[in-house]
Write an enzyme that holds these catalytic residues in place. Structure first.
Site, short mmCIF file in Angstrom:
data_model
loop_
_atom_site.label_atom_id
_atom_site.label_comp_id
_atom_site.label_asym_id
_atom_site.label_seq_id
_atom_site.Cartn_x
_atom_site.Cartn_y
_atom_site.Cartn_z
CD1 TRP A 156 -0.93 -8.42 1.19
CD2 TRP A 156 -1.45 -7.26 -0.66
NE1 TRP A 156 -0.37 -7.17 1.30
CE2 TRP A 156 -0.68 -6.44 0.19
CE3 TRP A 156 -1.88 -6.73 -1.88
CZ2 TRP A 156 -0.33 -5.13 -0.14
CZ3 TRP A 156 -1.54 -5.44 -2.21
CH2 TRP A 156 -0.77 -4.65 -1.35
CG ASP A 237 -0.67 -8.10 -6.98
OD1 ASP A 237 0.34 -7.54 -7.46
OD2 ASP A 237 -1.08 -7.88 -5.83
CE LYS A 273 6.53 -6.28 -1.27
NZ LYS A 273 5.31 -6.84 -1.71
C1 LMR Z 1 3.02 -7.96 2.61
O1 LMR Z 1 2.09 -8.67 2.27
O2 LMR Z 1 3.51 -7.99 3.75
C2 LMR Z 1 3.64 -7.05 1.60
O3 LMR Z 1 2.94 -7.12 0.40
C3 LMR Z 1 3.82 -5.67 2.09
C4 LMR Z 1 2.57 -4.89 2.24
O4 LMR Z 1 2.58 -3.72 1.85
O5 LMR Z 1 1.55 -5.39 2.75
#
Ligand code: LMR
Length: 426
Positions: A156, A237, A273
């Protein structure tokens, strides 16, 4: 001393009155755009009626609208009927915060876990998953200064920011195989083996973001065993619990394997989510400890870090989540609603893949249904993503990640056609 500083700094200038003054912020350049939130901004600015947002990983219904779950509506109604303000915000905050932690850790370790009975975890409420990761990153730097964090390649995008801002150097370990669009398990194991003993690793326990690629149960067992041998610390996470399989317990299985093997772990949880509470920033951080005494010490340190950063999070979202999790009927309703969300995404994966195959696309789209959770790592190139945006008003992150929550029965064939158009000539 002050004068001396004024004459020495390059950010000094003379005012019309002849005084020296600082050009305080002239050296501040705009920050680079966030790869995820900038997609939402571009989508919102687009006036096309056919636009589709596959950017942010937040749940949407089959009309592409954000969802307020029924359990959340009921929890809201209960809160509205309570005189919380009458008994004082502070007492509400600490009491519901403990309730939230107590209920959240059951989702991680299982409701009958001995860890919970023995109080072997240090748990604090956090500002959603991001806040939980940030608290842990700070904790890691304080108590293991100089340590690094190994992240999956890719991970991420915000993980990089979080550990960077905590001054914890980042390393990556191999995870995704671009050819198979699946897991590169041998390379992952090699990297885990070759990392210095006692390294920190950031893992996604389910519904990996951005790839949608999770290890199998057997692979998790092998990873966990190797962690134990290498004395690595796994930090999970868990932002998408429930979205990989539709079953909250099954999605926590990877963590439970590590715990059964005797690994100590840390875990960030988010209700953004799976309860549709993105804007409320409700989450939890817990660190598994050897005993209750160690847990109390670690908890006090985590509380102190949070106190200096933001003191305590807003109370409304915690009231919602703790209200739902501590009431068996409301929890059962939530569990069902998680299934419905996961199933909707799964069925749209099937439809999207079928639609592409029916268009006689020469490409292999099996990964759309092999990958799990909210994201499909499509394999689209940045150029193809750009053409989808400019030519078809379809928005996703440049790495080709599609949030499947943005796909609906109404837009799936338009999406398939557009993907086919931008991929048919390579
Ligand atoms: C995402 O990856 O789109 C989600 O985790 C939302 C975010 O805050 O980035």
């Amino acid at each position: 001393m002050w004068n001396c500083f004024l004459t020495r700094t390059s950010r000094c200038f003379s005012t019309s009155a002849g005084n020296k003054a600082l050009k305080w912020w002239d050296h501040v350049a705009p920050a680079p755009k966030d790869p995820i939130t900038s997609v939402t901004e571009a989508f919102l600015a687009d006036t096309s009626p056919t636009k589709i947002n596959l950017g942010v990983g937040a749940y949407r219904d089959d009309e592409g609208k954000p969802v307020v779950l029924q359990c959340v509506r009921e929890a809201e109604a209960r809160i509205a009927g309570c005189d919380f303000l009458g008994i004082g915000r502070e007492s509400v905050s600490s009491a519901v915060s403990s309730k939230l932690v107590e209920e959240s850790v059951k989702l991680v370790y299982g409701k009958n876990s001995d860890i919970i009975k023995e109080g072997r975890f240090a748990g604090v409420q956090a500002l959603s998953g991001t806040g939980a990761c940030r608290l842990f990153a700070e904790f890691q730097r304080r108590f293991y200064p100089g340590s690094q964090i190994f992240m999956t390649d890719p991970t991420w995008s915000n993980h990089h920011n979080i550990w960077r801002d905590a001054f914890v150097p980042e390393r990556t370990f191999q995870y995704y195989h671009p050819d198979s669009k699946g897991l590169n398990f041998p390379a992952l194991m090699d990297d885990v083996k070759n990392a210095p003993d006692g390294s920190f690793f950031l893992l996604h326990p389910c519904a990996h973001n951005p790839t949608g690629v999770d290890p199998t149960e057997e692979q998790w067992r092998e990873i966990s065993y190797l962690f134990k041998v290498k004395n690595h610390f796994p930090f999970f996470d868990m932002a998408y619990q429930g979205f990989a399989s539709g079953d909250l317990d099954r999605d926590a299985q990877s963590i439970r394997i590590f715990v059964e093997d005797g690994n100590l772990i840390g875990c960030a949880q988010s209700f953004a989510k799976n309860m549709g509470l993105y804007g409320h920033r409700v989450g939890c951080l817990n660190v598994l400890c050897n005993d209750a005494k160690q847990a109390a010490a670690i908890k006090s340190q985590l509380q102190q870090i949070a106190r200096a950063m933001y003191s305590s999070p807003p109370v409304h979202g915690i009231l919602l989540v703790s209200g739902i999790l501590s009431d068996p009927n409301m929890k059962a309703l939530w569990v069902e609603e998680v299934k419905v969300m996961a199933n909707r995404i799964q069925s749209l994966r099937t439809t999207l893949r079928k639609s592409l195959e029916q268009l006689s696309s020469s490409l292999n789209w099996e990964h759309i249904t092999n990958q799990v959770g909210m994201f499909c790592f499509s394999g689209l190139t940045p150029e193809q993503v750009d053409r989808l945006q400019r030519g078809f008003h379809i928005y996703m992150t440049l790495d080709g990640r599609m949030s499947m929550a943005g796909v609906t029965t109404g837009n799936v064939s338009y999406l398939a056609n557009a993907i086919h158009e931008v991929t048919k000539f390579g």
